[in-house]
Design an enzyme around this catalytic site. Structure first.
Site, PDB file in Angstrom:
ATOM      1  N   GLU A  12       0.821  -1.205   0.000  1.00 18.11           N
ATOM      2  CA  GLU A  12       0.000   0.000   0.000  1.00 18.11           C
ATOM      3  C   GLU A  12       0.860   1.261   0.000  1.00 18.11           C
ATOM      4  O   GLU A  12       1.914   1.307   0.642  1.00 18.11           O
ATOM      5  CB  GLU A  12      -0.969  -0.020   1.188  1.00 18.11           C
ATOM      6  N   CYS A  45       6.035  -5.410  15.439  1.00 20.76           N
ATOM      7  CA  CYS A  45       5.563  -4.381  16.374  1.00 20.76           C
ATOM      8  C   CYS A  45       4.070  -4.593  16.627  1.00 20.76           C
ATOM      9  O   CYS A  45       3.276  -4.656  15.696  1.00 20.76           O
ATOM     10  CB  CYS A  45       5.818  -2.991  15.808  1.00 20.76           C
ATOM     11  N   CYS A  78       1.065  -2.284  15.167  1.00 17.33           N
ATOM     12  CA  CYS A  78       1.097  -1.961  13.738  1.00 17.33           C
ATOM     13  C   CYS A  78       0.388  -3.034  12.927  1.00 17.33           C
ATOM     14  O   CYS A  78       0.668  -4.228  13.074  1.00 17.33           O
ATOM     15  CB  CYS A  78       2.546  -1.822  13.276  1.00 17.33           C
ATOM     16  N   GLY A 112       6.857  -2.425   5.881  1.00 17.36           N
ATOM     17  CA  GLY A 112       8.219  -2.935   5.909  1.00 17.36           C
ATOM     18  C   GLY A 112       9.187  -2.084   6.709  1.00 17.36           C
ATOM     19  O   GLY A 112       8.909  -0.938   7.064  1.00 17.36           O
ATOM     20  N   CYS A 128      -1.224   6.163   9.908  1.00 21.50           N
ATOM     21  CA  CYS A 128      -0.008   5.541  10.414  1.00 21.50           C
ATOM     22  C   CYS A 128      -0.333   4.254  11.164  1.00 21.50           C
ATOM     23  O   CYS A 128      -1.176   4.228  12.057  1.00 21.50           O
ATOM     24  CB  CYS A 128       0.701   6.522  11.350  1.00 21.50           C
TER      25      CYS A 128
END
Length: 392
Positions: A113, A137, A140, A187, A363
């Site tokens: 994306e 994480c 995320c 990534g 985010c």
């Protein structure tokens, strides 16, 4: 050969499976200017031809040699035989009420994306560097998809090319051209340096997209040896995903901290700053605000103490939820108190405005379509844990 024993080591060991050539043709998007010049020299041509072709590719977003009118017909015919300009295609586009655009970009049989974020004085493109992510994480969305492979140069710079072409076609609607690129998509960029660095070189090349090094930002969660290597390879703006002031909290939410702790990470950041002009002497610290996890007043004081030797600008990021996540977003009052403490210590502190959350483009929300090679999703199924499945 010994096998990688962590997900991050596995990611670093995986090269892109996308072939360099398709139908015997080299994709010119895989080449930075030095490589492009060598390509033309090998063809028996003058190296300045590389500059001409790059200008057509990146300044005008052309992918057809026949459109390159300052190149003679004989050379255009030769290029048609041995080369191509092939950017990844858009599988789906979503538009937010705030003007943000998210594209699902096809890379092989998977998707990553890319997000376009317009503001009054700039337009930022958030670019992915890997299919999935190996760093796990917990807050995320990308990390929940597992990891498959690194993106090639053409798949990274191709996101910028594709977005620039689309935005260029929308100029009549008032869309601002891309002014900034942030390697903050899917990534960990430092686990794909061999492809990320040439792509950033093209972003900053005068015959590429011509962006200032202060307008190209790489964000990392703390792969310290690769950060040291980055400083010897290229100078770009640096952002760090810190998210906690102490190792006990960061070990849990950013597991790579167990290998490279906060002290080691920040020491690496300071080494990078001594080599960099792009950062103007300070790093951008990204800090996601998780309710009652890392957002107390005491932790604000701890963060200020933690950063006292590392010149920093701090971005506080209200956490953006995704299905199955075990966290909540900090309240505005807790975020404001946290920010006030940091500002009292003299840190420039900004509470980032959430953009694109209505299309899962904010985010920490990027997910794509990933065929996991780390067995992460399999282990979750076996343990009965929730698995986020995204359809794009």
């Amino acid at each position: 050969m010994s096998q990688p024993n962590t997900a991050a080591q596995f990611a670093a060991s995986v090269v892109s499976e996308t072939p360099e050539k398709k139908g015997g043709k080299i994709n010119l998007l895989d080449l930075n200017r030095k490589q492009m010049r060598q390509f033309f020299i090998d063809m028996g041509e003058k190296p300045f031809r590389a500059d001409q072709v790059m200008k057509w590719i990146y300044h005008y977003c052309y992918d057809d040699f026949e459109q390159m009118t300052d190149i003679n017909k004989i050379l255009r015919a030769k290029l048609q035989q041995v080369a191509e300009i092939r950017a990844p295609e858009v599988a789906e586009e979503q538009r937010s009420a705030d003007g943000t655009i998210k594209w699902a970009i096809t890379v092989g049989d998977q998707q990553v994306e890319t997000v376009y974020i317009p503001e009054d004085d700039r337009a930022t493109l958030c670019v992915s560097s890997q299919v999935g992510c190996a760093l796990e994480c917990k807050f995320c969305s990308t990390a929940q998809q597992g990891f498959n492979r690194n993106l090639r140069v053409s798949e990274i710079i191709g996101q910028v090319w594709r977005a620039a072409k689309i935005i260029g076609s929308l100029k009549s609607s008032g869309r601002r051209p891309i002014t900034n690129v942030v390697m903050m998509g899917m990534g960990e960029p430092l686990l794909n340096l061999n492809n990320v660095v040439p792509a950033m070189e093209i972003m900053m090349d005068d015959f590429g997209f011509g962006l200032s090094k202060r307008r190209v930002t790489l964000s990392t969660s703390g792969v310290v040896p690769a950060l040291d290597k980055l400083g010897d390879m290229i100078d770009v703006a640096l952002a760090i995903s810190l998210h906690a002031p102490t190792d006990d909290v960061r070990d849990d939410i950013v597991p790579i901290n167990r290998k490279y702790n906060i002290e080691q990470f920040l020491a690496g950041v300071r080494r990078y700053l001594t080599k960099s002009n792009a950062n103007q002497g300070r790093v951008t610290v990204e800090y996601v605000m998780l309710d009652h996890i890392n957002d107390s007043v005491e932790q604000a004081h701890q963060l200020a103490e933690c950063l006292k030797e590392t010149p920093s600008k701090i971005n506080l990021i209200p956490w953006n939820p995704f299905p199955g996540a075990p966290y909540g977003r900090s309240s505005n009052s807790r975020i404001d108190r946290f920010a006030k403490v940091l500002m009292e210590y003299g840190f420039t502190t900004i509470v980032r405005k959430t953009r694109g959350d209505d299309i899962d483009a904010a985010c920490g929300q990027l997910a794509g379509d990933v065929i996991d090679r780390t067995k992460r999703t399999l282990k979750k199924r076996q343990a009965g844990e929730p698995i986020q499945i995204r359809s794009v």
